[in-house]
Motif scaffolding. Structure first.
Motif, PDB file in Angstrom:
ATOM      1  N   ASP A 183      10.000  10.048   0.649  1.00  0.00           N
ATOM      2  CA  ASP A 183       9.630  11.419   0.287  1.00  0.00           C
ATOM      3  C   ASP A 183       9.064  12.166   1.492  1.00  0.00           C
ATOM      4  OD1 ASP A 183      10.369  11.734  -2.401  1.00  0.00           O
ATOM      5  OD2 ASP A 183       8.621  10.617  -3.095  1.00  0.00           O
ATOM      6  N   LYS A 184       8.160  11.515   2.209  1.00  0.00           N
ATOM      7  CA  LYS A 184       7.547  12.143   3.385  1.00  0.00           C
ATOM      8  C   LYS A 184       8.570  12.332   4.499  1.00  0.00           C
ATOM      9  CE  LYS A 184       3.029  10.130   2.342  1.00  0.00           C
ATOM     10  NZ  LYS A 184       2.006   9.137   2.752  1.00  0.00           N
ATOM     11  N   LEU A 185       9.476  11.368   4.641  1.00  0.00           N
ATOM     12  CA  LEU A 185      10.501  11.463   5.680  1.00  0.00           C
ATOM     13  C   LEU A 185      11.451  12.625   5.403  1.00  0.00           C
ATOM     14  CD1 LEU A 185      11.658  10.098   8.231  1.00  0.00           C
ATOM     15  CD2 LEU A 185      13.139   8.763   6.721  1.00  0.00           C
ATOM     16  N   VAL A 186      11.822  12.818   4.135  1.00  0.00           N
ATOM     17  CA  VAL A 186      12.708  13.917   3.758  1.00  0.00           C
ATOM     18  C   VAL A 186      12.054  15.264   4.070  1.00  0.00           C
ATOM     19  CG1 VAL A 186      13.622  15.120   1.732  1.00  0.00           C
ATOM     20  CG2 VAL A 186      14.098  12.696   2.053  1.00  0.00           C
ATOM     21  N   ASN A 193       0.838  -1.190   0.000  1.00  0.00           N
ATOM     22  CA  ASN A 193       0.000   0.000   0.000  1.00  0.00           C
ATOM     23  C   ASN A 193       0.879   1.248   0.000  1.00  0.00           C
ATOM     24  OD1 ASN A 193      -1.853   2.022   0.353  1.00  0.00           O
ATOM     25  ND2 ASN A 193      -2.618   1.303   2.331  1.00  0.00           N
ATOM     26  N   ALA A 194       0.779   2.041  -1.076  1.00  0.00           N
ATOM     27  CA  ALA A 194       1.655   3.217  -1.224  1.00  0.00           C
ATOM     28  C   ALA A 194       1.434   4.252  -0.132  1.00  0.00           C
ATOM     29  CB  ALA A 194       1.433   3.863  -2.588  1.00  0.00           C
ATOM     30  N   ASN A 195       0.279   4.218   0.541  1.00  0.00           N
ATOM     31  CA  ASN A 195      -0.024   5.204   1.585  1.00  0.00           C
ATOM     32  C   ASN A 195       0.277   4.693   2.990  1.00  0.00           C
ATOM     33  OD1 ASN A 195      -1.050   7.148  -0.299  1.00  0.00           O
ATOM     34  ND2 ASN A 195      -2.934   5.924  -0.435  1.00  0.00           N
ATOM     35  N   ALA A 196       0.888   3.523   3.084  1.00  0.00           N
ATOM     36  CA  ALA A 196       1.176   2.945   4.405  1.00  0.00           C
ATOM     37  C   ALA A 196       2.214   3.782   5.135  1.00  0.00           C
ATOM     38  CB  ALA A 196       1.661   1.507   4.253  1.00  0.00           C
ATOM     39  N   PRO A 197       2.066   3.975   6.442  1.00  0.00           N
ATOM     40  CA  PRO A 197       3.025   4.786   7.210  1.00  0.00           C
ATOM     41  C   PRO A 197       4.270   3.964   7.579  1.00  0.00           C
ATOM     42  CG  PRO A 197       1.277   4.022   8.646  1.00  0.00           C
ATOM     43  CD  PRO A 197       0.915   3.546   7.269  1.00  0.00           C
ATOM     44  N   TRP A 198       5.287   4.655   8.075  1.00  0.00           N
ATOM     45  CA  TRP A 198       6.496   4.005   8.567  1.00  0.00           C
ATOM     46  C   TRP A 198       6.197   3.234   9.861  1.00  0.00           C
ATOM     47  CZ3 TRP A 198      11.096   3.543   6.257  1.00  0.00           C
ATOM     48  CH2 TRP A 198      11.491   4.474   5.311  1.00  0.00           C
ATOM     49  N   ARG A 199       6.923   2.190  10.090  1.00  0.00           N
ATOM     50  CA  ARG A 199       7.001   1.648  11.443  1.00  0.00           C
ATOM     51  C   ARG A 199       7.884   2.602  12.239  1.00  0.00           C
ATOM     52  NH1 ARG A 199       9.357  -4.340  12.477  1.00  0.00           N
ATOM     53  NH2 ARG A 199      11.263  -3.280  11.800  1.00  0.00           N
ATOM     54  N   GLU A 200       7.429   2.992  13.400  1.00  0.00           N
ATOM     55  CA  GLU A 200       8.079   4.069  14.140  1.00  0.00           C
ATOM     56  C   GLU A 200       9.549   3.787  14.421  1.00  0.00           C
ATOM     57  OE1 GLU A 200       7.735   7.914  15.261  1.00  0.00           O
ATOM     58  OE2 GLU A 200       6.158   6.626  14.414  1.00  0.00           O
ATOM     59  N   SER A 201       9.872   2.543  14.770  1.00  0.00           N
ATOM     60  CA  SER A 201      11.273   2.205  15.069  1.00  0.00           C
ATOM     61  C   SER A 201      12.146   2.348  13.825  1.00  0.00           C
ATOM     62  CB  SER A 201      11.369   0.783  15.626  1.00  0.00           C
ATOM     63  OG  SER A 201      10.848  -0.156  14.692  1.00  0.00           O
ATOM     64  N   ASP A 202      11.616   1.948  12.657  1.00  0.00           N
ATOM     65  CA  ASP A 202      12.369   2.096  11.404  1.00  0.00           C
ATOM     66  C   ASP A 202      12.604   3.568  11.100  1.00  0.00           C
ATOM     67  OD1 ASP A 202      12.228  -0.625  11.196  1.00  0.00           O
ATOM     68  OD2 ASP A 202      10.653  -0.651   9.671  1.00  0.00           O
ATOM     69  N   LYS A 203      11.574   4.345  11.268  1.00  0.00           N
ATOM     70  CA  LYS A 203      11.641   5.772  10.980  1.00  0.00           C
ATOM     71  C   LYS A 203      12.702   6.452  11.841  1.00  0.00           C
ATOM     72  CE  LYS A 203       8.707   9.890  11.229  1.00  0.00           C
ATOM     73  NZ  LYS A 203       7.338  10.375  11.523  1.00  0.00           N
ATOM     74  N   ASN A 204      12.738   6.147  13.119  1.00  0.00           N
ATOM     75  CA  ASN A 204      13.700   6.778  14.033  1.00  0.00           C
ATOM     76  C   ASN A 204      15.137   6.407  13.682  1.00  0.00           C
ATOM     77  OD1 ASN A 204      11.621   8.024  15.428  1.00  0.00           O
ATOM     78  ND2 ASN A 204      11.425   6.356  16.916  1.00  0.00           N
ATOM     79  N   LYS A 205      15.356   5.146  13.320  1.00  0.00           N
ATOM     80  CA  LYS A 205      16.710   4.716  12.958  1.00  0.00           C
ATOM     81  C   LYS A 205      17.205   5.460  11.717  1.00  0.00           C
ATOM     82  CE  LYS A 205      16.513  -0.002  14.820  1.00  0.00           C
ATOM     83  NZ  LYS A 205      16.487  -1.447  14.459  1.00  0.00           N
TER      84      LYS A 205
END
Length: 809
Positions: free
Chosen positions: A125-128, A83-95
Motif C-alpha cells: 500500500d505504501k509502495l503504491v 510487524n505490520a509497521n515494518a519498512p521494506w528492505r531497500e533492495s527489495d523495494k527497488n526491485k
C-alpha cells in the motif's frame, strides 16, 4: 374442494444441500474486478493488467493481460516481518519499483496466507502511494487480499502443469489469483474441468460432510449452471483460449462436458463463430448438436470478436457473400445480445418502430447506441404484446421487456459489485476485516443460536508470552521499590497475535490480583482465556482468572485441588502453508471428516519443536498419522530446510512442505483409494468378513479359496488380507501402503493386481514355511509376472467380496 396445501418441508439433507448450492452461488456471483477513474464514479474501468503476488520462498509477482495470459513475472526473496509497521528492505523495494515501472499494473492482488502477508499488504500500500507520487503509476491502485484455496488447487492440478510445465507451485498460485480477480466464475469453473473433484474441497457449510460426494457434486454443478447461464459465455474467446476461458462452456444449458469439448475443438479448427445459426450450417457440429440442443444452448452464447481468427473488416453478425462483399448474417448486431434467434424478428420490429426507420442492420446499430436507446422507452410494449398474442405468437410481454433491456445493455453482467454482507462500503472482490483476519490467521467463525458470528478463538485457552508490563505509580509515602504496580499486560500469542490483559482480569479475588501483580514479569508464559477478538487491530482481549480458565477447560472448581488444568499438548506454529493448521489430532480428524478421502492436514506435534505431524483421511472415520522430522531449522518456530518422514521403515527426505505433499502424501492417498475402490475390498468389520468367507467356501463345496481385503483397525494406515485355506480358520496377513506400492510379505508390489497375483501363486508358502512372514525389514520389488501368469484360477473365489470378475480376482 381445491384447498391449498403447503409444500412438504425439506428434509435436513436437502436443506444442507441447498445451503451448499447457495454458498457456491454467492462465490460465483462476484463481479470481475473494475475500478473508477477520477470523478467518473459511475463509469467503471476493466483493468488490462492485473498483478498477483504469492508470498513464499521466493515470492512470485505475476502480471496478466486482459485475456488472462501471463505477460511477465518476478521472483524475489522478500524479507517480511510480522510487524505490520515494518519498512521494506531497500533492495527489495527497488526491485519491485523497477518491475512496476517496466509494465505498470492497474490493481495488485495478494494471496492471504499468514501474518506476514498482512505486513506485505501494508508495505505494498505504501509502495503504491510512493509510485503514484513519483509518476511510476498513474494513480494509487488498489492492493487487495484474496483467498488462496482455489489458487492452491489450480497450482496442483494437471491443467496448470500442462499450461506452465516449468512454473513453480507459488508462481502458479499467483497466476490463478490474478485470473480469479479478473473473472471469478471462469477461474472457479476450472475446479470442475474433466473429472476433477477439486470443487468439493471448498468449505461452504458446516454440515456439508453429511452429504455424500455425489450429492454435493450434483448441487454444486447446479450452482455453476445457474450462474453461467445468467452471465453467458463468450464462445469465440472460449475456443481461442481454451486453457483459460473454456471452463464455463460445459455448464451452458444443453451442453455438458462432452458436447462442450467437441464444439470448442471444431470451432478452434475452423476459425470462429460469426453468427449463431452458423453452428447449424456445419455438418460436424450438427452430428452432436441437433436443432433442439442448439435452441436450448444458443441464447447463452455471446458472439464477439475476441479471437485471433476474426476477420479484421467484419463486425459481429456479418459475413462475406459469394461476391466477396460484406453482408448481414443472422441477427446482425443482435448476435452480441442475449436475444434468442427465435425472437430476432420482434427485436427488429421494435428497433424500427422506436426510430421510425426501415428494419435492417443500420437501424439495429443505431437503436443500440447509448445516445438512441432512450427511444425504446416510448414503445407501447403492452399493446404490441396483445397484438402478438392475438396473432398466435403466444404471450410475449416478458420477452419484449427482456429484448428492450438487451438492446440497451447487451449482455449486461448480473453479478454483484458490492459485498453481500457488508453494505455498499465494501466491493464484492474485497474482504471484510473479519474475512481478512480469518484468512491470514487461518481461523474461522461459528454461528451462535441467535445467528451471531463469533470467532472460534473466543473462549479458548491460549498460552501467551508477556512482552510488556505497563505500570501505574503508587502513593508518595510508599517504598519506592513498591510504587510500580502492573496495570496492563501486553502479550504475544504463539500465532503472532497481540493480547491485552487488563488488571481487572488478573485474578478472581483482590488477593489473587495483588499476588499476580507481584510476580508477573516480561518473558513469562501465562495461560489465559481469549474473551474477544479485535479483527481490525489483530488483537485479542485476555482473561487470567482461574475460574474462566477452569470453565474453558471444563474443570470443576470444587475439584481444582485434585485436578490440574488441561494444557495444550502442542505449541502453535506460525507456518504459512495451505495444508497446515494449528490444531490437535482430534480437531484435525473433525475437520477432515468434512473433506473427501485422501485429504490431509499438517499440524504441530506434541513430540517437540523439531517435529510436525500429518493426519490423513483414509476413509470415513479412519485416519493415518505420520511424523515429520525437521532439520536445519532457521529458528525453532520455522519449518526446517530438510524434512524427513519414515514410512514402514523407509525414510524419505524433502526440501519443503509442497514437495512432501506432492511427493509422498498425495501418492499415499491415491494408493489408499485404489485399495479401497478395489472389487475385493470391503469396509465390513473383521468378524463379518470371516463369516462371509466361510459362507462362500461352503457354497462352493470347499473347492475355492475365497479372500478379501479390509481395514486393519488395530494398526492405523494398514490393511488386512483375509483368506480361508481350510473350512473354518480364516488367516489374516498385514498389507501396508508405502510410497512404491503395497508391502506384503516383505515384498513391495506396485499395484493391487501384482499383489493379488503374487498371493495366488504363493499363498501356501507361509503354511509350509517356504515363504517370508508378514514382517521384517528387507524388501524387494517383485519381477513382473509372465504374460497370462495369473495362478490357478479355478481354485480361487472370483466373487470374493465384490462383483464377479473384478480386480484381478
Amino acid at each position: 374442494i381445491g384447498s391449498h396445501r403447503p409444500p412438504p418441508p425439506r428434509s435436513p439433507r436437502r436443506s444442507v444441500a441447498k445451503a451448499v448450492q447457495d454458498g457456491m452461488e454467492r462465490l460465483l456471483r462476484v463481479a470481475p474486478y473494475s475500478y473508477t477513474r477520477g470523478h467518473e464514479a459511475k463509469k467503471r474501468v476493466v483493468p488490462k493488467r492485473i498483478l498477483a503476488v504469492s508470498y513464499g520462498e521466493p515470492s512470485e509477482f505475476v502480471l496478466i493481460d486482459e485475456r488472462g495470459e501471463v505477460v511477465s513475472f518476478l521472483s524475489i526473496f522478500l524479507v517480511v516481518s510480522n510487524n505490520a509497521n515494518a519498512p521494506w528492505r531497500e533492495s527489495d523495494k527497488n526491485k519491485i519499483i523497477q518491475y512496476l515501472q517496466k509494465d505498470p499494473p492497474e490493481v495488485i492482488v495478494l494471496g492471504a496466507s499468514g501474518l506476514k502477508t498482512r505486513t506485505l499488504k501494508e508495505q505494498l500500500d505504501k509502495l503504491v502511494q510512493e509510485c503514484d507520487t513519483k509518476g511510476v503509476l498513474d494513480r494509487t491502485i488498489d492492493v487487495l487480499l484474496a483467498d488462496t484455496n482455489v489458487a492452491y488447487k489450480y497450482a496442483h492440478s494437471q491443467r496448470a502443469t500442462r499450461e506452465f510445465p516449468r512454473y513453480s507451485q507459488s508462481r502458479l498460485m499467483a497466476v490463478s489469483l490474478a485470473r480469479r480477480l479478473q473473472d471469478p466464475l471462469r477461474e472457479m469453473a476450472g475446479l470442475c474441468v474433466g473429472r476433477s473433484e477439486d470443487v468439493l474441497s471448498l468449505a461452504l457449510h458446516p454440515l456439508q460432510g453429511m452429504l455424500d460426494k455425489g450429492e454435493r457434486m450434483r448441487f454444486l454443478q447446479r450452482a455453476f449452471v445457474n450462474v453461467v447461464n445468467e452471465v453467458g459465455v463468450d464462445i469465440n474467446l472460449a475456443a481461442d483460449k481454451q486453457h483459460i476461458a473454456a471452463n464455463t462452456v460445459q455448464f451452458v444449458s444443453g451442453m455438458g462436458p462432452r458436447k462442450a469439448a467437441q464444439l470448442l475443438k471444431i470451432i478452434q479448427t475452423k476459425g470462429c463463430v460469426q453468427y449463431r445459426s452458423q453452428l447449424l450450417e456445419d455438418r460436424d457440429i450438427t452430428m452432436f448438436m441437433r436443432n433442439c440442443v442448439w435452441r436450448n444452448t444458443v441464447g447463452f452464447f455471446r458472439i464477439t470478436t475476441n479471437t485471433s481468427m476474426w476477420g479484421e473488416s467484419l463486425d459481429v453478425g456479418q459475413r462475406y457473400n459469394d461476391d466477396g462483399d460484406i453482408e448481414m448474417a443472422g441477427g446482425g448486431p443482435l448476435e452480441g445480445t442475449r436475444i434468442h434467434p427465435d425472437s430476432y424478428k420482434f427485436a427488429k420490429k421494435m428497433a424500427s418502430d422506436a426510430l421510425e426507420e426501415e428494419e435492417g442492420e443500420v437501424c439495429l446499430k443505431r437503436v443500440m447506441h447509448p445516445s438512441k436507446s432512450h427511444t425504446l422507452d416510448e414503445l407501447l410494449l403492452d399493446t404490441y404484446a396483445v397484438h402478438l398474442e392475438e396473432s398466435g405468437h403466444g404471450r410475449k410481454k416478458h420477452t419484449l421487456t427482456d429484448i428492450t433491456a438487451e438492446l440497451k445493455h447487451p449482455f449486461a453482467d448480473p453479478r454483484r459489485l458490492h459485498h453481500i454482507s457488508a453494505g455498499s462500503g465494501v466491493r464484492a472482490w474485497e474482504l471484510t476485516k473479519r474475512e481478512e483476519f480469518n484468512l491470514i490467521m487461518g481461523e474461522s467463525d461459528r454461528e451462535t443460536k441467535g445467528g451471531v458470528l463469533v470467532s472460534t478463538l473466543k473462549d479458548s485457552v491460549a498460552h501467551v508470552k508477556v512482552v510488556r508490563v505497563i505500570c501505574r505509580g503508587g502513593r508518595e509515602d510508599q517504598d519506592p521499590n513498591q510504587q510500580q504496580i502492573p496495570a496492563k499486560i501486553i502479550c504475544r500469542l504463539e500465532n503472532g497475535l497481540t493480547g491485552v490483559l487488563e488488571s481487572e482480569f488478573f485474578g478472581d479475588t483482590e488477593q489473587e490480583r495483588k499476588h499476580f501483580q507481584s510476580i508477573v514479569k516480561e518473558d513469562q508464559i501465562l495461560a489465559c482465556v481469549i474473551m474477544g477478538v479485535q479483527h481490525e487491530t489483530y488483537q485479542v482481549d485476555l482473561n487470567h482468572r482461574s475460574s474462566a480458565i477452569a470453565k474453558a477447560e471444563n474443570v470443576n472448581l470444587a475439584d481444582q485441588s485434585k485436578k490440574k488444568i488441561t494444557k495444550v499438548l502442542f505449541v502453535r506454529r506460525n507456518i504459512t502453508h495451505p495444508h497446515f493448521q494449528n490444531v490437535s489430532r482430534s480437531k484435525a480428524m473433525t475437520l477432515l471428516g468434512e473433506m473427501q478421502r485422501g485429504e490431509f492436514i499438517i499440524r504441530p506435534s506434541s513430540a517437540g519443536m523439531s517435529m510436525l505431524s500429518v493426519t490423513r483421511k483414509v476413509y470415513d472415520g479412519i485416519f493415518a498419522d505420520l511424523q515429520i522430522h525437521m532439520y536445519e531449522q532457521p529458528n525453532k518456530m520455522a519449518v526446517g530446510r530438510v524434512l524427513e518422514v519414515e514410512v514402514v521403515g523407509t525414510k524419505h527426505r524433502f526440501e519443503d512442505l509442497d514437495e512432501l505433499a506432492i511427493g509422498l502424501l498425495e501418492p499415499l492417498g491415491e494408493l489408499d483409494q485404489k485399495m479401497i475402490d478395489h472389487d475385493k475390498f470391503t469396509t465390513q468389520d473383521a468378524e463379518a468378513i470371516k463369516n462371509k468367507l466361510r459362507e462362500m467356501k461352503a457354497a462352493a463345496g470347499g473347492r475355492t479359496t475365497p479372500y478379501a481385503f479390509g481395514f486393519n483397525r488395530a494398526q492405523q494406515g494398514s490393511y488386512l488380507l483375509y483368506w480361508l485355506p481350510g473350512s473354518r480358520t480364516v488367516r489374516e496377513e498385514n498389507v501396508r501402503v508405502v510410497l512404491e506400492g503395497y508391502r506384503y510379505r516383505r515384498i513391495v508390489h506396485r499395484s493391487m493386481t501384482t499383489l493379488i497375483n503374487y498371493f495366488k501363486q504363493h499363498a501356501t508358502d507361509i503354511m509350509s514355511g517356504g515363504g517370508p512372514p508378514g514382517g521384517g525389514r528387507s524388501e524387494r520389488m517383485p519381477p513382473p509376472p509372465p504374460q497370462g501368469a495369473m495362478g490357478p484360477q479355478s481354485t480361487w473365489g472370483g466373487a470374493a467380496m465384490g462383483p464377479p470378475g473384478g480386480g484381478g480376482g
